[in-house]
Design a protein around this motif. Structure first.
Motif, mmCIF file in Angstrom:
data_model
loop_
_atom_site.group_PDB
_atom_site.id
_atom_site.type_symbol
_atom_site.label_atom_id
_atom_site.label_comp_id
_atom_site.label_asym_id
_atom_site.label_seq_id
_atom_site.Cartn_x
_atom_site.Cartn_y
_atom_site.Cartn_z
ATOM 1 N N SER A 3 0.928 -0.919 -0.038
ATOM 2 C CA SER A 3 0.214 0.140 0.499
ATOM 3 C C SER A 3 0.878 0.798 0.237
ATOM 4 C CB SER A 3 -1.064 -0.125 0.989
ATOM 5 O OG SER A 3 -1.570 1.290 1.285
ATOM 6 N N TYR A 4 1.159 2.157 -1.478
ATOM 7 C CA TYR A 4 0.620 2.769 -1.255
ATOM 8 C C TYR A 4 0.672 4.520 -0.386
ATOM 9 C CZ TYR A 4 5.022 0.702 -3.035
ATOM 10 O OH TYR A 4 5.999 -0.261 -3.730
ATOM 11 N N GLY A 5 0.737 5.656 0.179
ATOM 12 C CA GLY A 5 0.648 6.442 0.462
ATOM 13 C C GLY A 5 -1.163 6.429 1.310
ATOM 14 N N ASN A 6 -0.450 5.390 2.397
ATOM 15 C CA ASN A 6 -1.951 5.180 3.549
ATOM 16 C C ASN A 6 -0.993 5.875 4.547
ATOM 17 O OD1 ASN A 6 0.093 3.220 3.749
ATOM 18 N ND2 ASN A 6 -0.479 1.903 5.472
ATOM 19 N N LEU A 7 -1.751 5.073 6.203
ATOM 20 C CA LEU A 7 -1.142 6.832 7.442
ATOM 21 C C LEU A 7 -0.094 5.894 7.902
ATOM 22 C CD1 LEU A 7 -4.469 5.895 9.923
ATOM 23 C CD2 LEU A 7 -3.739 7.828 8.623
ATOM 24 N N THR A 8 0.939 7.167 7.999
ATOM 25 C CA THR A 8 2.207 7.504 8.631
ATOM 26 C C THR A 8 2.347 7.644 9.836
ATOM 27 O OG1 THR A 8 3.318 6.240 6.240
ATOM 28 C CG2 THR A 8 4.152 6.741 8.351
ATOM 29 N N GLY A 9 2.865 6.904 10.658
ATOM 30 C CA GLY A 9 2.801 7.935 12.194
ATOM 31 C C GLY A 9 3.944 9.008 11.831
ATOM 32 N N PRO A 10 3.843 9.969 12.957
ATOM 33 C CA PRO A 10 4.876 10.918 12.435
ATOM 34 C C PRO A 10 6.950 10.443 12.040
ATOM 35 C CG PRO A 10 3.580 11.276 14.525
ATOM 36 C CD PRO A 10 3.044 9.785 14.339
ATOM 37 N N ASN A 11 7.226 9.426 12.814
ATOM 38 C CA ASN A 11 8.679 9.118 12.991
ATOM 39 C C ASN A 11 9.169 8.722 11.442
ATOM 40 O OD1 ASN A 11 8.726 10.269 15.634
ATOM 41 N ND2 ASN A 11 9.016 7.593 16.141
ATOM 42 N N ASP A 12 8.803 7.908 11.145
ATOM 43 C CA ASP A 12 8.525 7.313 9.626
ATOM 44 C C ASP A 12 7.883 8.552 8.566
ATOM 45 O OD1 ASP A 12 9.358 4.762 9.569
ATOM 46 O OD2 ASP A 12 7.233 4.099 11.094
ATOM 47 N N TYR A 13 7.316 9.625 8.885
ATOM 48 C CA TYR A 13 7.003 10.160 7.812
ATOM 49 C C TYR A 13 7.943 11.337 8.255
ATOM 50 C CZ TYR A 13 4.269 14.447 5.604
ATOM 51 O OH TYR A 13 4.001 15.299 4.654
ATOM 52 N N PHE A 14 8.035 11.286 8.659
ATOM 53 C CA PHE A 14 9.273 12.461 9.052
ATOM 54 C C PHE A 14 10.799 11.714 8.397
ATOM 55 C CE2 PHE A 14 13.332 14.217 11.646
ATOM 56 C CZ PHE A 14 12.744 15.600 11.798
ATOM 57 N N LYS A 15 10.571 10.496 8.444
ATOM 58 C CA LYS A 15 11.913 9.848 7.950
ATOM 59 C C LYS A 15 12.084 9.877 6.102
ATOM 60 C CE LYS A 15 13.197 6.631 11.393
ATOM 61 N NZ LYS A 15 12.344 4.911 11.557
ATOM 62 N N PHE A 16 10.913 10.028 5.970
ATOM 63 C CA PHE A 16 10.523 10.105 4.302
ATOM 64 C C PHE A 16 10.807 11.288 3.966
ATOM 65 C CE2 PHE A 16 7.129 6.488 4.843
ATOM 66 C CZ PHE A 16 8.132 5.534 4.459
ATOM 67 N N ARG A 17 10.255 12.097 4.593
ATOM 68 C CA ARG A 17 10.729 13.501 4.368
ATOM 69 C C ARG A 17 12.587 13.746 4.558
ATOM 70 N NH1 ARG A 17 6.116 15.410 1.720
ATOM 71 N NH2 ARG A 17 5.248 13.373 2.279
ATOM 72 N N ARG A 18 12.970 13.483 4.940
ATOM 73 C CA ARG A 18 14.502 13.726 4.971
ATOM 74 C C ARG A 18 14.465 12.965 3.922
ATOM 75 N NH1 ARG A 18 19.088 14.725 8.018
ATOM 76 N NH2 ARG A 18 20.498 13.917 6.249
ATOM 77 N N MET A 19 14.247 12.020 3.831
ATOM 78 C CA MET A 19 14.806 11.449 1.962
ATOM 79 C C MET A 19 14.263 12.159 1.369
ATOM 80 S SD MET A 19 13.665 7.334 3.735
ATOM 81 C CE MET A 19 13.875 6.397 2.126
ATOM 82 N N ILE A 20 13.573 12.779 1.336
ATOM 83 C CA ILE A 20 13.119 13.665 -0.650
ATOM 84 C C ILE A 20 14.215 14.616 -0.389
ATOM 85 C CG2 ILE A 20 11.329 15.636 -1.209
ATOM 86 C CD1 ILE A 20 8.703 13.723 -0.384
ATOM 87 N N HIS A 21 14.919 15.065 0.506
ATOM 88 C CA HIS A 21 15.760 16.319 1.011
ATOM 89 C C HIS A 21 17.224 15.753 -0.047
ATOM 90 C CE1 HIS A 21 17.775 20.200 2.323
ATOM 91 N NE2 HIS A 21 18.201 19.312 3.302
ATOM 92 N N ASP A 22 17.328 14.243 1.084
ATOM 93 C CA ASP A 22 18.984 13.759 0.483
ATOM 94 C C ASP A 22 18.602 12.762 -0.850
ATOM 95 O OD1 ASP A 22 19.257 13.690 3.200
ATOM 96 O OD2 ASP A 22 19.218 11.525 3.621
ATOM 97 N N ALA A 23 17.648 13.257 -1.129
ATOM 98 C CA ALA A 23 17.246 12.897 -3.075
ATOM 99 C C ALA A 23 17.149 14.208 -3.925
ATOM 100 C CB ALA A 23 16.300 12.177 -3.125
ATOM 101 N N MET A 24 17.019 14.971 -3.472
ATOM 102 C CA MET A 24 17.281 16.216 -3.858
ATOM 103 C C MET A 24 19.192 16.406 -4.411
ATOM 104 S SD MET A 24 16.147 18.286 -5.435
ATOM 105 C CE MET A 24 13.831 18.594 -5.204
ATOM 106 N N LYS A 25 19.103 16.215 -2.826
ATOM 107 C CA LYS A 25 20.772 16.804 -3.151
ATOM 108 C C LYS A 25 21.253 15.916 -3.602
ATOM 109 C CE LYS A 25 21.352 19.640 1.769
ATOM 110 N NZ LYS A 25 21.485 18.570 2.567
ATOM 111 N N ARG A 26 21.399 14.334 -3.501
ATOM 112 C CA ARG A 26 21.943 13.624 -4.652
ATOM 113 C C ARG A 26 21.955 13.992 -6.185
ATOM 114 N NH1 ARG A 26 19.610 9.366 -2.925
ATOM 115 N NH2 ARG A 26 18.521 8.551 -4.297
ATOM 116 N N ALA A 27 20.876 14.240 -6.429
ATOM 117 C CA ALA A 27 20.915 14.236 -7.687
ATOM 118 C C ALA A 27 20.902 15.804 -8.239
ATOM 119 C CB ALA A 27 18.647 15.239 -8.193
ATOM 120 N N ASP A 28 21.469 16.661 -7.852
ATOM 121 C CA ASP A 28 22.947 17.821 -8.082
ATOM 122 C C ASP A 28 24.044 16.974 -8.520
ATOM 123 O OD1 ASP A 28 23.421 20.123 -8.327
ATOM 124 O OD2 ASP A 28 24.342 20.020 -6.780
#
Ligand code: SF4
Lengths: 365, 295
Positions: free
Chosen positions: A200-225
């Motif tokens: 399942s993609y996009g279902n409920l996520t608790g604060p800790n996992d959600y927070f990690k997912f956001r950080r992963m977007i930030h890291d991916a963006m930096k890697r993209a450079d």
């Protein structure tokens, strides 16, 4: 193969050359020619894709998200209010880590109604997790879309390729449409919807996992450079056309640098030639890659930032980015909003008069 | 009677639905009918929450959860990719996501004849956000945004969908699982857009005790608050329970009384609405059916 094409046609041809499987789009000026060209490529059998004529831009991007989430390569194009209407799904695409590529034909936002070039639309989507590239020639539109698919699928982030409405979208220039060959390999999304391996993609996520997912977007963006440099290097090897995050012009010995994006920054290059004739040591930097934002190396230079946008109450958005990333005073010229004509003589005159720091609105101040 | 319904469960144990949830009962049979070769698209609604919290999921098929207004379009995107040919693409959306915020995307998808099955599980309110009034809330029902009971009438999504002339459309009820199962099976054999509207009693929102879900679901049909029918080739065909109800409806009070949401409803006005709806469905089903129903 060389031909003559508009910026819009170049975008459509790049989509065909990228083997896109699903295109969903809604027409809006000045983007329409992109979706018309794709429609005719699909209907005449020149492009093997599904073309979904959706009833709104919100649905256009939602359909791309569905297609992309199931592992297909997807594309949409829009402009101005269309982009804003997509805003919810813009966030969703990045949050779901889907490598969708979209062309945004930069146009002003109402009121008042205005269909001309302006960067307010795409820059208002700055913090959504999309990579953003700004093209300045028809060839660059084509090349940047090809490179964007490679890059987006490497880092699992969506990419927006921006081109100035009419100035570039409707300008006819020579275009080399050499086939992409294996520069764009078959897509393989690591988290595609799979009936044999249900998740399942996009279902409920608790604060800790959600927070990690956001950080992963930030890291991916930096890697993209870094990944983007690699993609550009490969592209140059194969096609002979070199790109970087910033296109520098006569900067070697320059003490003053004009920084801009899109076609206005190309115009600034002509202004540089004019000023050089007068003995002024001026160069220019055209920012192609706005997200992730590159380091420009402006320390010790006099910086003139050209913005076709404004964050009301704060000033030009590009100027702010430069100030954030570099410890330099920036003289901010806000010009070209809503399609205001900005010729190279005008840019040269403004640079001659530029103070070390401050803000100037062309035609108002 | 339920012998030919598969034993496989795709709605797994330990999901986070309320006890007695009609929507989960419906989903259980929908997934049995669709089987493993299925992708579910969920807009924001109870069924997003009912999957449980990451990294677990209570659904045995892949699910794309998507923003509220986007379900039908996202499903069309999945269905339009060559790689998904032959898979069942099913939207499972609540009434708010269908009747209100999602109606534009749904309308567009049907117009394009997107190859999807769109199921609206209708619990007649925004139950996921704590029971506010939706377009589907019936006259008289108390919700948190209609605290003294809804003063106007519900939006008839079925007539709106019918005006789009979809390939197949049906209404169903979580309380008639075999009927629902068969309608889903049939819908999935048809190419193009299919729409099934399922009444799903909701103990939390309707304020009744959890064991009464099936009883109330059946009573809704028997008293004419809900009809069971199919729409195909431009014709409306009433199913047996509704034919019987049109002939001899159960007293409306039997349905209304056990539900806290109808406390203080003007029963006469509600009865008038039900009578008008019954006339309307008779007319839709044609004279023949009306005669059949009154035989
Ligand atoms: S609120 Fe109603 S529909 Fe939602 S999970 Fe609970 S019983 Fe089911």
């Amino acid at each position: 193969m060389k031909k003559m094409a508009t910026g819009n046609q170049a975008a459509a041809l790049a989509v065909k050359e990228s083997n896109v499987e699903v295109v969903a789009a809604y027409p809006i000026t000045p983007q329409t020619e992109v979706v018309e060209t794709i429609a005719s490529l699909v209907e005449t059998g020149k492009m093997n894709a599904s073309y979904i004529r959706v009833e709104s831009e919100h649905s256009a991007l939602a359909a791309c998200i569905g297609a992309s989430a199931s592992g297909a390569r997807a594309f949409t194009a829009t402009s101005s209010h269309g982009l804003l209407y997509m805003h919810e799904m813009i966030h969703w695409a990045a949050g779901a880590r889907l490598p969708i590529v979209m062309a945004n034909i930069n146009r002003a936002i109402g009121p008042a109604w205005n269909i001309w070039a302006d960067h307010s639309d795409s820059l208002s989507q700055r913090d959504t997790g999309w990579m953003q590239f700004y093209a300045a020639t028809v060839q660059e539109v084509y090349d940047t879309i090809l490179m964007s698919y490679r890059l987006a699928e490497k880092v699992c982030l969506p990419a927006m390729v921006c081109l100035d409405g009419f100035i570039l979208s409707h300008a006819i220039q020579p275009l080399d449409v050499t086939p992409s060959g294996d520069f764009i390999p078959p897509i393989s999304l690591p988290h595609a919807l799979d009936t044999k391996n249900p998740m399942s993609y996009g279902n409920l996520t608790g604060p800790n996992d959600y927070f990690k997912f956001r950080r992963m977007i930030h890291d991916a963006m930096k890697r993209a450079d870094k990944e983007c440099r690699e993609v550009e290097r490969e592209f140059a090897e194969r096609f002979g056309r070199k790109y970087g995050p910033v296109m520098e012009y006569r900067t070697d010995d320059a003490d003053t640098i004009i920084v801009g994006m899109g076609t206005m920054a190309r115009e600034a290059e002509v202004a540089v030639d004019l000023l050089r004739k007068e003995g002024l040591k001026v160069g220019s930097m055209r920012v192609r890659q706005f997200r992730p934002f590159p380091r420009l190396g402006l320390e010790g230079k006099k910086v003139v930032a050209l913005d076709r946008d404004c964050s009301y109450g704060a000033g030009g958005i590009l100027a702010q980015e430069i100030r954030f990333h570099h410890d330099v005073p920036v003289y901010n010229i806000i010009a070209g909003i809503g399609g205001q004509d900005v010729r190279y003589e005008v840019i040269a005159e403004l640079v001659r008069k530029a103070r070390p720091e401050g803000e100037f609105w062309l035609g108002v101040d | 009677m339920l012998d030919d319904i598969p034993q496989e469960e795709y709605l797994l144990k330990g999901n986070t639905a309320c006890a007695g949830c009609g929507a989960m009962l419906a989903l259980r049979y929908i997934l049995k009918a669709a089987g493993q070769n299925t992708i579910i698209v969920n807009p924001a609604c109870c069924s997003t929450v009912c999957q449980g919290t990451y990294p677990k999921t209570a659904y045995g098929v892949p699910v794309l959860n998507i923003a509220f207004a986007a379900a039908a379009a996202a499903a069309d995107g999945i269905a339009s990719a060559r790689r998904n040919k032959g898979k069942n693409i099913i939207v499972f959306a609540g009434d708010g996501g269908t009747v209100d915020i999602g109606i534009q995307a749904l309308s567009g998808a049907i117009e394009r004849n997107a190859n999807i099955l769109y199921i609206c599980y209708d619990n007649e309110a925004y139950s996921n956000t704590g029971m506010q009034k939706s377009g589907s809330t019936p006259y008289g029902a108390i919700t948190t945004t209609t605290p003294t009971g809804r003063k106007d009438s519900k939006k008839d999504i079925d007539l709106i969908i019918m005006a789009h002339r979809p390939k197949y459309m049906a209404s169903a009820s979580a309380a008639y699982p075999k009927d629902l199962y068969e309608k889903v099976r049939k819908a999935l054999t048809i190419e193009g857009t299919k729409f099934i509207h399922v009444l799903c009693p909701c103990p939390s929102g309707w304020r009744y005790s959890t064991e009464k879900t099936v009883e109330l679901g059946r009573l809704a049909v028997r008293c004419g608050m809900w009809f069971l029918y199919e729409y195909e080739d431009g014709k409306v065909k009433l199913n047996a329970p509704t034919k019987a109800a049109l002939k001899r409806p159960a007293p409306l009070a039997d349905y209304v009384r056990p539900q806290g949401r109808f406390k203080g409803v003007n029963l006469e006005r509600l009865q008038k609405e039900v009578d008008e709806e019954m006339d309307r469905i008779r007319a839709l089903a044609g004279i023949e059916n009306a005669k059949e129903a009154s035989e």
